[in-house]
Design a protein around this motif. Structure first.
Motif, PDB file in Angstrom:
ATOM      1  N   LEU A 114       0.830  -1.206   0.000  1.00 26.59           N
ATOM      2  CA  LEU A 114       0.000   0.000   0.000  1.00 26.59           C
ATOM      3  C   LEU A 114       0.866   1.258   0.000  1.00 26.59           C
ATOM      4  O   LEU A 114       0.559   2.236  -0.694  1.00 26.59           O
ATOM      5  CB  LEU A 114      -0.940   0.008   1.208  1.00 26.59           C
ATOM      6  N   ILE A 115       1.943   1.234   0.782  1.00 31.65           N
ATOM      7  CA  ILE A 115       2.866   2.374   0.813  1.00 31.65           C
ATOM      8  C   ILE A 115       3.471   2.608  -0.577  1.00 31.65           C
ATOM      9  O   ILE A 115       3.499   3.737  -1.084  1.00 31.65           O
ATOM     10  CB  ILE A 115       4.002   2.133   1.841  1.00 31.65           C
ATOM     11  N   ILE A 116       3.929   1.539  -1.218  1.00 27.62           N
ATOM     12  CA  ILE A 116       4.539   1.634  -2.560  1.00 27.62           C
ATOM     13  C   ILE A 116       3.534   2.162  -3.579  1.00 27.62           C
ATOM     14  O   ILE A 116       3.843   3.078  -4.360  1.00 27.62           O
ATOM     15  CB  ILE A 116       5.089   0.264  -3.004  1.00 27.62           C
ATOM     16  N   LEU A 117       2.324   1.600  -3.568  1.00 27.62           N
ATOM     17  CA  LEU A 117       1.288   2.013  -4.529  1.00 27.62           C
ATOM     18  C   LEU A 117       0.858   3.461  -4.301  1.00 27.62           C
ATOM     19  O   LEU A 117       0.658   4.213  -5.259  1.00 27.62           O
ATOM     20  CB  LEU A 117       0.080   1.077  -4.423  1.00 27.62           C
ATOM     21  N   ALA A 118       0.727   3.851  -3.027  1.00 21.37           N
ATOM     22  CA  ALA A 118       0.332   5.230  -2.714  1.00 21.37           C
ATOM     23  C   ALA A 118       1.378   6.223  -3.201  1.00 21.37           C
ATOM     24  O   ALA A 118       1.043   7.263  -3.786  1.00 21.37           O
ATOM     25  CB  ALA A 118       0.117   5.382  -1.209  1.00 21.37           C
ATOM     26  N   ILE A 119       2.642   5.904  -2.993  1.00 22.18           N
ATOM     27  CA  ILE A 119       3.733   6.801  -3.398  1.00 22.18           C
ATOM     28  C   ILE A 119       3.801   6.934  -4.924  1.00 22.18           C
ATOM     29  O   ILE A 119       3.942   8.036  -5.456  1.00 22.18           O
ATOM     30  CB  ILE A 119       5.081   6.298  -2.832  1.00 22.18           C
ATOM     31  N   HIS A 120       3.674   5.820  -5.629  1.00 26.22           N
ATOM     32  CA  HIS A 120       3.829   5.857  -7.088  1.00 26.22           C
ATOM     33  C   HIS A 120       2.577   6.359  -7.815  1.00 26.22           C
ATOM     34  O   HIS A 120       2.652   6.677  -9.004  1.00 26.22           O
ATOM     35  CB  HIS A 120       4.223   4.466  -7.602  1.00 26.22           C
ATOM     36  N   SER A 121       1.448   6.435  -7.115  1.00 27.95           N
ATOM     37  CA  SER A 121       0.218   6.896  -7.773  1.00 27.95           C
ATOM     38  C   SER A 121      -0.135   8.343  -7.445  1.00 27.95           C
ATOM     39  O   SER A 121      -1.021   8.924  -8.065  1.00 27.95           O
ATOM     40  CB  SER A 121      -0.960   5.990  -7.384  1.00 27.95           C
ATOM     41  N   ASP A 122       0.565   8.947  -6.485  1.00 26.16           N
ATOM     42  CA  ASP A 122       0.261  10.317  -6.071  1.00 26.16           C
ATOM     43  C   ASP A 122       1.396  11.258  -6.489  1.00 26.16           C
ATOM     44  O   ASP A 122       2.522  11.138  -5.983  1.00 26.16           O
ATOM     45  CB  ASP A 122       0.071  10.363  -4.548  1.00 26.16           C
ATOM     46  N   PRO A 123       1.130  12.211  -7.389  1.00 29.29           N
ATOM     47  CA  PRO A 123       2.178  13.158  -7.841  1.00 29.29           C
ATOM     48  C   PRO A 123       2.790  13.965  -6.701  1.00 29.29           C
ATOM     49  O   PRO A 123       3.958  14.352  -6.767  1.00 29.29           O
ATOM     50  CB  PRO A 123       1.428  14.075  -8.816  1.00 29.29           C
ATOM     51  N   GLN A 124       2.013  14.215  -5.629  1.00 31.73           N
ATOM     52  CA  GLN A 124       2.525  14.998  -4.501  1.00 31.73           C
ATOM     53  C   GLN A 124       3.589  14.244  -3.700  1.00 31.73           C
ATOM     54  O   GLN A 124       4.325  14.848  -2.916  1.00 31.73           O
ATOM     55  CB  GLN A 124       1.371  15.389  -3.573  1.00 31.73           C
ATOM     56  N   PHE A 184       2.943   1.415   9.331  1.00 33.70           N
ATOM     57  CA  PHE A 184       2.117   2.108  10.329  1.00 33.70           C
ATOM     58  C   PHE A 184       2.860   3.309  10.904  1.00 33.70           C
ATOM     59  O   PHE A 184       2.286   4.390  11.060  1.00 33.70           O
ATOM     60  CB  PHE A 184       1.737   1.146  11.463  1.00 33.70           C
ATOM     61  N   ILE A 185       4.134   3.129  11.215  1.00 37.34           N
ATOM     62  CA  ILE A 185       4.936   4.211  11.798  1.00 37.34           C
ATOM     63  C   ILE A 185       5.025   5.389  10.837  1.00 37.34           C
ATOM     64  O   ILE A 185       4.849   6.551  11.232  1.00 37.34           O
ATOM     65  CB  ILE A 185       6.343   3.705  12.173  1.00 37.34           C
ATOM     66  N   TYR A 186       5.291   5.112   9.552  1.00 32.55           N
ATOM     67  CA  TYR A 186       5.460   6.188   8.577  1.00 32.55           C
ATOM     68  C   TYR A 186       4.135   6.851   8.195  1.00 32.55           C
ATOM     69  O   TYR A 186       4.089   8.050   7.950  1.00 32.55           O
ATOM     70  CB  TYR A 186       6.161   5.674   7.323  1.00 32.55           C
ATOM     71  N   SER A 187       3.054   6.072   8.126  1.00 29.16           N
ATOM     72  CA  SER A 187       1.778   6.642   7.677  1.00 29.16           C
ATOM     73  C   SER A 187       1.024   7.360   8.789  1.00 29.16           C
ATOM     74  O   SER A 187       0.384   8.394   8.551  1.00 29.16           O
ATOM     75  CB  SER A 187       0.893   5.550   7.069  1.00 29.16           C
ATOM     76  N   LEU A 188       1.098   6.861  10.023  1.00 31.20           N
ATOM     77  CA  LEU A 188       0.340   7.466  11.114  1.00 31.20           C
ATOM     78  C   LEU A 188       0.825   8.866  11.459  1.00 31.20           C
ATOM     79  O   LEU A 188       0.051   9.701  11.911  1.00 31.20           O
ATOM     80  CB  LEU A 188       0.399   6.578  12.372  1.00 31.20           C
ATOM     81  N   ARG A 189       2.112   9.136  11.235  1.00 27.74           N
ATOM     82  CA  ARG A 189       2.674  10.435  11.614  1.00 27.74           C
ATOM     83  C   ARG A 189       2.982  11.306  10.405  1.00 27.74           C
ATOM     84  O   ARG A 189       3.726  12.268  10.514  1.00 27.74           O
ATOM     85  CB  ARG A 189       3.944  10.218  12.446  1.00 27.74           C
ATOM     86  N   ASN A 190       2.402  10.955   9.262  1.00 25.26           N
ATOM     87  CA  ASN A 190       2.718  11.695   8.036  1.00 25.26           C
ATOM     88  C   ASN A 190       1.426  12.044   7.297  1.00 25.26           C
ATOM     89  O   ASN A 190       0.760  11.178   6.735  1.00 25.26           O
ATOM     90  CB  ASN A 190       3.629  10.829   7.149  1.00 25.26           C
ATOM     91  N   LYS A 191       1.076  13.326   7.317  1.00 23.55           N
ATOM     92  CA  LYS A 191      -0.183  13.780   6.705  1.00 23.55           C
ATOM     93  C   LYS A 191      -0.218  13.527   5.200  1.00 23.55           C
ATOM     94  O   LYS A 191      -1.240  13.105   4.657  1.00 23.55           O
ATOM     95  CB  LYS A 191      -0.397  15.270   6.991  1.00 23.55           C
ATOM     96  N   ASP A 192       0.885  13.809   4.503  1.00 19.42           N
ATOM     97  CA  ASP A 192       0.926  13.640   3.049  1.00 19.42           C
ATOM     98  C   ASP A 192       0.731  12.175   2.659  1.00 19.42           C
ATOM     99  O   ASP A 192       0.019  11.866   1.700  1.00 19.42           O
ATOM    100  CB  ASP A 192       2.266  14.142   2.487  1.00 19.42           C
ATOM    101  N   LEU A 193       1.386  11.277   3.400  1.00 19.88           N
ATOM    102  CA  LEU A 193       1.259   9.852   3.090  1.00 19.88           C
ATOM    103  C   LEU A 193      -0.143   9.338   3.407  1.00 19.88           C
ATOM    104  O   LEU A 193      -0.700   8.532   2.647  1.00 19.88           O
ATOM    105  CB  LEU A 193       2.307   9.051   3.868  1.00 19.88           C
ATOM    106  N   LYS A 194      -0.725   9.830   4.499  1.00 20.85           N
ATOM    107  CA  LYS A 194      -2.106   9.440   4.834  1.00 20.85           C
ATOM    108  C   LYS A 194      -3.074   9.903   3.743  1.00 20.85           C
ATOM    109  O   LYS A 194      -3.991   9.179   3.365  1.00 20.85           O
ATOM    110  CB  LYS A 194      -2.513  10.039   6.190  1.00 20.85           C
TER     111      LYS A 194
END
Length: 309
Positions: free
Chosen positions: A45-55, A287-297
């Protein structure tokens, strides 16, 4: 590997695993299967979210996507073999054991190098923001990832070849749930002096150098952040580093506990620490990276929204 097998009467090893009690096998199988699935799904999910979001097309997330991919591979090297041993076969071939050990060290040290690269990225972003775009350009990012992936494979190859030169002629029972250097060297009936010297010298350098780079980066970051006059600016700077520091503490704390000790003191007590850096760390990273990161969430929400529509 054939030479070592000819010189040795051992063609396979027995991995005792976490418990020898029959009633523990199914609960352990369910626990580690659940952890493995969470690790795979979370990191994908982290990989897909990063590669699908231009931001999220920035160096920090570029490195994070490679860390997530490495975590998937790292856990896959360990857990499926554990699951098989819980339910049926506890034996592993000589070649299979050395192959597993090779990838454990290669991927584990790739994780370590990527964490150091991510710390350097945060250092440049906070301490030299005006030159961040030119310093952390795409070519530089690709080279840093390439170095982080290639050096650990060379390191792992050295230790695997040295281990392959040992003779195993007595017991083939490994008091562990995976093929690791220390328990394998304990089984050898030939001298392990060269192996131990290389572990203490080259191995310590490969293990400790990324950690020192991370420490130095965060000392510089701390000095820079304390100079920021506004409290809001300080909070923002610390929030971008908090997740990374949590992962570093979890990963390196368990690794140092296992590996920065003499071979003679290695025991079954180290199994829990090994689980932390091989399985638990990879599972918790998303969980650690997504819970504390607004852009990734936000990126994860967009990804889920596309799937629902």
């Amino acid at each position: 590997m054939e030479k070592a097998n000819q010189a040795s009467s051992v063609s396979e090893f027995i991995l005792l695993g976490l418990s020898s009690q029959p009633e523990d096998q199914k609960p352990l199988f369910i626990l580690f299967l659940t952890m493995y699935l969470i690790t795979i799904i979370g990191n994908l999910l982290i990989i897909l979210a990063i590669h699908s979001d231009p931001q999220l097309q920035t160096p920090m997330y570029f490195f994070l996507s490679f860390l997530s991919f490495t975590d998937i591979c790292f856990t896959t090297t360990v857990v499926p073999r554990m699951l098989v041993s819980f339910l049926s076969k506890k034996t592993i071939s000589y070649a299979g054991c050395l192959t597993q050990m090779y990838f454990i060290y290669a991927l584990g040290n790739t994780d370590s190098c990527l964490l150091a690269v991510m710390a350097f990225d945060r250092y440049v972003a906070i301490c030299d923001p005006f030159h961040y775009v030119t310093t952390m350009n795409h070519r530089c990012c690709v080279l840093l990832v390439a170095f982080s992936c290639s050096l650990p494979h060379f390191h792992s190859l050295v230790h695997t070849l040295l281990l392959n030169g040992l003779t195993f002629c007595d017991s083939n029972v490994i008091h562990h749930f995976l093929c690791d250097l220390s328990p394998l060297m304990k089984l050898s009936c030939s001298s392990t002096f060269v192996n131990e010297v290389v572990i203490i010298s080259e191995g310590s350098v490969v293990l400790v150098t990324p950690f020192l780079c991370i420490t130095l980066s965060y000392v510089r970051i701390l000095i820079a952040v304390l100079k920021i006059p506004s409290a809001a600016g300080k909070r923002k700077a610390f929030s971008t580093c908090g997740s990374h520091l949590t992962v570093v503490t979890l990963f390196y704390g368990s690794i140092f506990y296992v590996y920065l000790q003499p071979l003679s003191t290695y025991s079954a007590r180290d199994h829990i620490a090994t689980i932390v850096y091989t399985v638990l760390s990879s599972m918790l990273n998303p969980f650690i990276y997504s819970l504390r990161n607004k852009d990734l969430k936000q990126g994860l929400r967009k990804l889920m929204g596309r799937w629902k529509s």
